[in-house]
Design an enzyme around this catalytic site. Structure first.
Site, PDB file in Angstrom:
ATOM      1  N   SER A 139       0.785  -1.144   0.372  1.00 16.39           N
ATOM      2  CA  SER A 139      -0.106  -0.292   0.100  1.00 16.39           C
ATOM      3  C   SER A 139       0.988   1.498  -0.156  1.00 16.39           C
ATOM      4  O   SER A 139       1.823   0.522   0.214  1.00 16.39           O
ATOM      5  CB  SER A 139      -0.890  -0.232   1.468  1.00 16.39           C
ATOM      6  OG  SER A 139      -1.443   1.525   1.330  1.00 16.39           O
TER       7      SER A 139
ATOM      8  N   TYR B 260      -1.325  -0.698  10.277  1.00 24.09           N
ATOM      9  CA  TYR B 260      -1.309  -0.860   9.073  1.00 24.09           C
ATOM     10  C   TYR B 260      -0.391  -0.748   8.333  1.00 24.09           C
ATOM     11  O   TYR B 260       0.616  -1.692   7.485  1.00 24.09           O
ATOM     12  CB  TYR B 260      -2.916  -0.757   8.532  1.00 24.09           C
ATOM     13  CG  TYR B 260      -3.258  -0.653   6.553  1.00 24.09           C
ATOM     14  CD1 TYR B 260      -3.388  -2.385   6.457  1.00 24.09           C
ATOM     15  CD2 TYR B 260      -2.652   0.183   6.033  1.00 24.09           C
ATOM     16  CE1 TYR B 260      -4.059  -2.552   5.562  1.00 24.09           C
ATOM     17  CE2 TYR B 260      -3.172  -0.350   4.560  1.00 24.09           C
ATOM     18  CZ  TYR B 260      -3.114  -1.245   4.251  1.00 24.09           C
ATOM     19  OH  TYR B 260      -3.773  -2.110   3.027  1.00 24.09           O
TER      20      TYR B 260
ATOM     21  N   LYS C 157       2.814  -2.826   6.436  1.00 26.16           N
ATOM     22  CA  LYS C 157       2.828  -3.054   5.321  1.00 26.16           C
ATOM     23  C   LYS C 157       4.455  -2.323   4.664  1.00 26.16           C
ATOM     24  O   LYS C 157       4.910  -2.736   3.249  1.00 26.16           O
ATOM     25  CB  LYS C 157       2.401  -1.996   4.499  1.00 26.16           C
ATOM     26  CG  LYS C 157       0.431  -3.026   3.961  1.00 26.16           C
ATOM     27  CD  LYS C 157       0.754  -4.141   3.774  1.00 26.16           C
ATOM     28  CE  LYS C 157      -0.696  -4.355   2.734  1.00 26.16           C
ATOM     29  NZ  LYS C 157      -1.000  -5.703   2.462  1.00 26.16           N
TER      30      LYS C 157
END
Length: 258
Positions: free
Chosen positions: A149, A162, A166
């Site tokens: 991402s 998150y 990533k």
């Protein structure tokens, strides 16, 4: 003269795409199948993967559904074993499945949430790649494509854990590329921006927030799942044979926006 068009052909190749019953994963699976690969559709629900596989077959594509919760060890092993039993091996692995169960400050979640995010977003791609390694070696090489991402590259509000997971996936990918190049295995990572999927619904369903985001993008719009498929097909094929260890943004210009 070598055919450049032919270098995109994936006939005879076998691909596993995790989290492929919907969204970005489904579009990636369709793209790989349309280029000729035999594709294993995978998500937590057997009913969901069977439905997608049936739709692909109806369209003349080759697909097989295997339910797999990538956070569970036995199911990860079964996914690779069933793929090899069905199609003879693994050439392409797309680690797309991911979770983001929290939105807020990084100090708020408890350790269990942290562990859950890391298990699915980092540990699962590591383990699945390791499980596919021997088959790729036997088949003379392969391509691993990890879906990260833009949050791995730029901290966004409320997505700290998150983003951290990533970012770890980026470095995992680079190490896979460096260590496994000797086996003819390439590893690359794709960093999508805001894409219209159920996963990101909290962002794009908020019209005020969406307008604010879109105004900052050179493309002036969010992306669609199908727009993530082309870069993966390139990285999976001989057309991308000299591409390894790379980080590729598909973000509508998010990373260059002011």
């Amino acid at each position: 003269m070598n055919s450049i068009k032919q270098s995109f052909n994936l006939e005879g190749k076998v691909a596993i795409v995790t989290g492929s019953s919907k969204g970005i994963g489904r579009s990636i699976a369709q793209g790989l199948a349309e280029y000729g690969a035999k594709v294993v559709i995978s998500s937590r629900s057997q009913e969901a993967v069977d439905l997608v596989a049936a739709e692909f077959k109806k369209a003349g594509l080759e697909a097989f559904g295997v339910a797999c919760h990538v956070g569970k060890s036995d199911q990860r092993e079964a996914l690779v074993q069933k793929t090899i039993a069905q199609y003879g091996g693994v050439d392409i692995l797309v680690n797309n499945a991911a979770i983001n169960p929290v939105y807020g400050r990084i100090e708020d979640p408890d350790e269990n949430v942290f562990d859950k995010i890391m298990d699915v977003n980092v540990k699962a791609p590591w383990v699945l790649s390791n499980l596919a390694l021997s088959s790729m070696q036997k088949r003379g090489g392969g391509s691993i494509i990890n879906i990260a991402s833009v949050e791995a590259l730029h901290p966004g509000a409320g997505l700290g854990l998150y983003s951290t997971s990533k970012a770890a996936l980026l470095m995992l990918t680079k190490n896979q590329a460096k260590e496994w190049g000797q086996y003819g295995i390439r590893a690359n990572v794709v960093c999508p921006g805001l894409i219209k999927t159920k996963f990101s619904a909290a962002l794009w369903q908020n019209e005020k927030l969406l307008n604010k985001i879109e105004k900052t993008l050179p493309t002036a719009r969010m992306g669609m799942p199908d727009e993530m498929s082309g870069i993966v097909c390139l990285l999976a094929s001989e057309a991308g044979a000299y591409m390894t260890g790379g980080v590729y943004n598909a973000d509508g210009g998010y990373m260059i926006a002011g």
